[in-house]
Design an enzyme around this catalytic site. Structure first.
Site, PDB file in Angstrom:
ATOM      1  N   ASP A 187      -0.081   5.104   1.122  1.00 19.14           N
ATOM      2  CA  ASP A 187      -0.212   6.023   2.265  1.00 19.14           C
ATOM      3  C   ASP A 187      -0.278   5.262   3.583  1.00 19.14           C
ATOM      4  O   ASP A 187      -1.059   4.330   3.745  1.00 19.14           O
ATOM      5  CB  ASP A 187      -1.465   6.881   2.088  1.00 19.14           C
ATOM      6  CG  ASP A 187      -1.372   7.756   0.846  1.00 19.14           C
ATOM      7  OD1 ASP A 187      -0.508   8.639   0.826  1.00 19.14           O
ATOM      8  OD2 ASP A 187      -2.152   7.532  -0.094  1.00 19.14           O
ATOM      9  N   GLY A 191      -5.454   2.704  -3.481  1.00 20.78           N
ATOM     10  CA  GLY A 191      -6.735   3.235  -3.904  1.00 20.78           C
ATOM     11  C   GLY A 191      -6.576   4.359  -4.916  1.00 20.78           C
ATOM     12  O   GLY A 191      -7.544   4.784  -5.535  1.00 20.78           O
ATOM     13  N   ASP A 208       0.855  -1.177   0.000  1.00 23.98           N
ATOM     14  CA  ASP A 208       0.000   0.000   0.000  1.00 23.98           C
ATOM     15  C   ASP A 208       0.906   1.247   0.000  1.00 23.98           C
ATOM     16  O   ASP A 208       2.095   1.160   0.310  1.00 23.98           O
ATOM     17  CB  ASP A 208      -0.880  -0.035   1.252  1.00 23.98           C
ATOM     18  CG  ASP A 208      -1.592   1.266   1.499  1.00 23.98           C
ATOM     19  OD1 ASP A 208      -2.292   1.745   0.591  1.00 23.98           O
ATOM     20  OD2 ASP A 208      -1.433   1.829   2.608  1.00 23.98           O
ATOM     21  N   ASN A 232      -9.069  -0.505   3.610  1.00 23.29           N
ATOM     22  CA  ASN A 232      -9.065  -0.958   2.218  1.00 23.29           C
ATOM     23  C   ASN A 232      -7.920  -1.924   1.932  1.00 23.29           C
ATOM     24  O   ASN A 232      -7.866  -2.510   0.849  1.00 23.29           O
ATOM     25  CB  ASN A 232      -9.022   0.229   1.249  1.00 23.29           C
ATOM     26  CG  ASN A 232      -7.753   1.055   1.350  1.00 23.29           C
ATOM     27  OD1 ASN A 232      -7.199   1.229   2.435  1.00 23.29           O
ATOM     28  ND2 ASN A 232      -7.301   1.568   0.230  1.00 23.29           N
ATOM     29  N   ASP A 243      -2.161  -0.671   6.005  1.00 23.59           N
ATOM     30  CA  ASP A 243      -2.462  -0.018   7.289  1.00 23.59           C
ATOM     31  C   ASP A 243      -3.929   0.338   7.474  1.00 23.59           C
ATOM     32  O   ASP A 243      -4.356   0.613   8.592  1.00 23.59           O
ATOM     33  CB  ASP A 243      -1.625   1.262   7.445  1.00 23.59           C
ATOM     34  CG  ASP A 243      -2.097   2.391   6.544  1.00 23.59           C
ATOM     35  OD1 ASP A 243      -2.386   3.476   7.048  1.00 23.59           O
ATOM     36  OD2 ASP A 243      -2.186   2.188   5.315  1.00 23.59           O
TER      37      ASP A 243
END
Length: 268
Positions: A10, A43, A8, A219, A216
Site C-alpha cells: 500500500d 504488514g 511494500d 513500518n 512509504d
C-alpha cells in the site's frame, strides 16, 4: 548488482486505486527475467499478500514477507521460511489495553480477521476487505489463540492520543509501529520488515549490499534503513525520505518503474 528487491504494497506497489500499473508489472517482470528476486513485504496477512502477488504475477514472486516480517513464505511451495508469533497472554494484554481506551483491536488466523467484540469503527472492515478475509468473533481469553501480530485501529487523531499514553516499557518489549494513520501494529520484539529482509537475504546467500527496498510508511523504515539501497516513494512520510538513499516519484506517478530504470536497468 542487486539480487533481491523488496516492495511494500500500500502506497508503494499499488497506486491510490489499489492497482498495479502496467509499467510497474513490466519493470518487475524485467527484474525476474534478470534473475533478481522480487519480494513483496507487507504488514498484511499471507492471504492478502498473495492477492497482490497475483496482481503482479505470482510466478515472478518467489518469497513474500507478511505481518511486517512476522512470517516469510516461499510462494511456490507454501513453505514457511521463518515465523514469529505473540503468545496468547501477550494478545490478551493488548486486547485489554485497547478495550480500556474504547478502541477496536483485531488479529488474524489463516482465514479470518479475528476480533473479541464487534468493531465500533470502520477500520477493521477496511482490513477485512483489503485482504478478502471475513471478520470472525473469537475468545482471545481462552488461552489458545496466538497470532503474528495484533492491530489496534481508530480515527488517526484518537489513535495518536492512545499511542502517547503507552508505557515506554512497552516499546522495549514489542515492535510497535503504524502502517497507516489508522492502523497501529504490534509484533514480538525484534520483528520488523528489515529483520525479515536480512534473514531472507542471508538464507539465500545474498549480501546486504545486493538488496534494495521500496516503501512509504513507518513500518517500512527498518527495511529502508537495512537494505543496500533504500528507496522512498514520493508519497512517503518524511522520516522515510530522510533515511532513504533515493527518493522516487509517487505511487501514482510510476515511482517504482522510474527508480528501477535509473538504479537498476541503466547500470546493467
Amino acid at each position: 548488482m542487486y539480487k533481491l528487491i523488496a516492495f511494500d504494497i500500500d502506497g508503494t506497489l499499488v497506486n491510490s486505486k489499489k492497482e498495479v500499473t502496467q509499467a510497474t508489472k513490466e519493470a518487475l517482470h524485467k527484474l525476474h527475467d534478470a534473475g533478481i528476486h522480487v519480494v513483496i513485504s507487507s504488514g498484511r496477512p499471507y492471504k492478502g499478500v498473495l492477492l497482490n502477488a497475483d496482481l503482479v504475477g505470482r510466478e515472478i514472486v518467489p518469497f513474500v514477507s507478511c505481518f511486517n516480517g512476522g512470517l516469510v513464505k516461499e510462494v511456490a511451495t507454501d513453505r514457511t521460511v521463518f515465523s514469529h508469533a505473540l503468545t496468547n497472554g501477550e494478545l490478551q494484554s493488548w486486547v485489554e489495553l485497547a478495550k480500556a481506551h474504547d478502541l477496536d483491536v483485531h488479529a488474524h488466523d489463516d482465514q479470518y480477521v479475528i476480533v473479541q467484540d464487534a468493531p465500533k469503527d470502520q477500520y477493521v472492515d477496511v482490513e477485512s476487505k483489503l485482504n478478502e478475509m471475513p471478520i470472525r468473533t473469537v475468545d482471545f481469553f481462552d488461552g489458545e489463540v496466538t497470532a503474528p501480530k495484533v492491530m489496534i485501529t481508530a480515527e488517526p487523531g484518537k489513535l495518536d492520543t492512545f499511542i502517547a499514553t503507552l508505557d515506554p516499557e512497552l516499546f522495549e518489549k514489542y515492535s510497535i509501529m503504524k502502517s497507516e494513520p489508522f492502523f497501529l501494529e504490534i509484533m514480538p520484539k525484534g520483528v520488523d520488515k528489515g529483520e525479515a529482509l536480512a534473514k531472507l537475504a542471508e538464507s539465500l546467500g545474498i549480501d546486504q549490499s545486493e538488496t534494495m527496498a521500496f516503501g512509504d510508511q513507518a513500518n517500512d523504515l527498518s527495511m529502508i534503513k537495512w537494505a543496500g539501497c533504500g528507496v522512498a516513494m514520493g508519497n512517503a512520510i518524511d522520516e522515510l525520505k530522510d533515511n532513504a538513499q533515493y527518493v522516487t516519484a509517487s505511487n501514482d506517478d510510476e515511482g517504482i518503474a522510474k527508480a528501477l530504470e535509473k538504479l537498476v536497468f541503466a547500470t546493467e
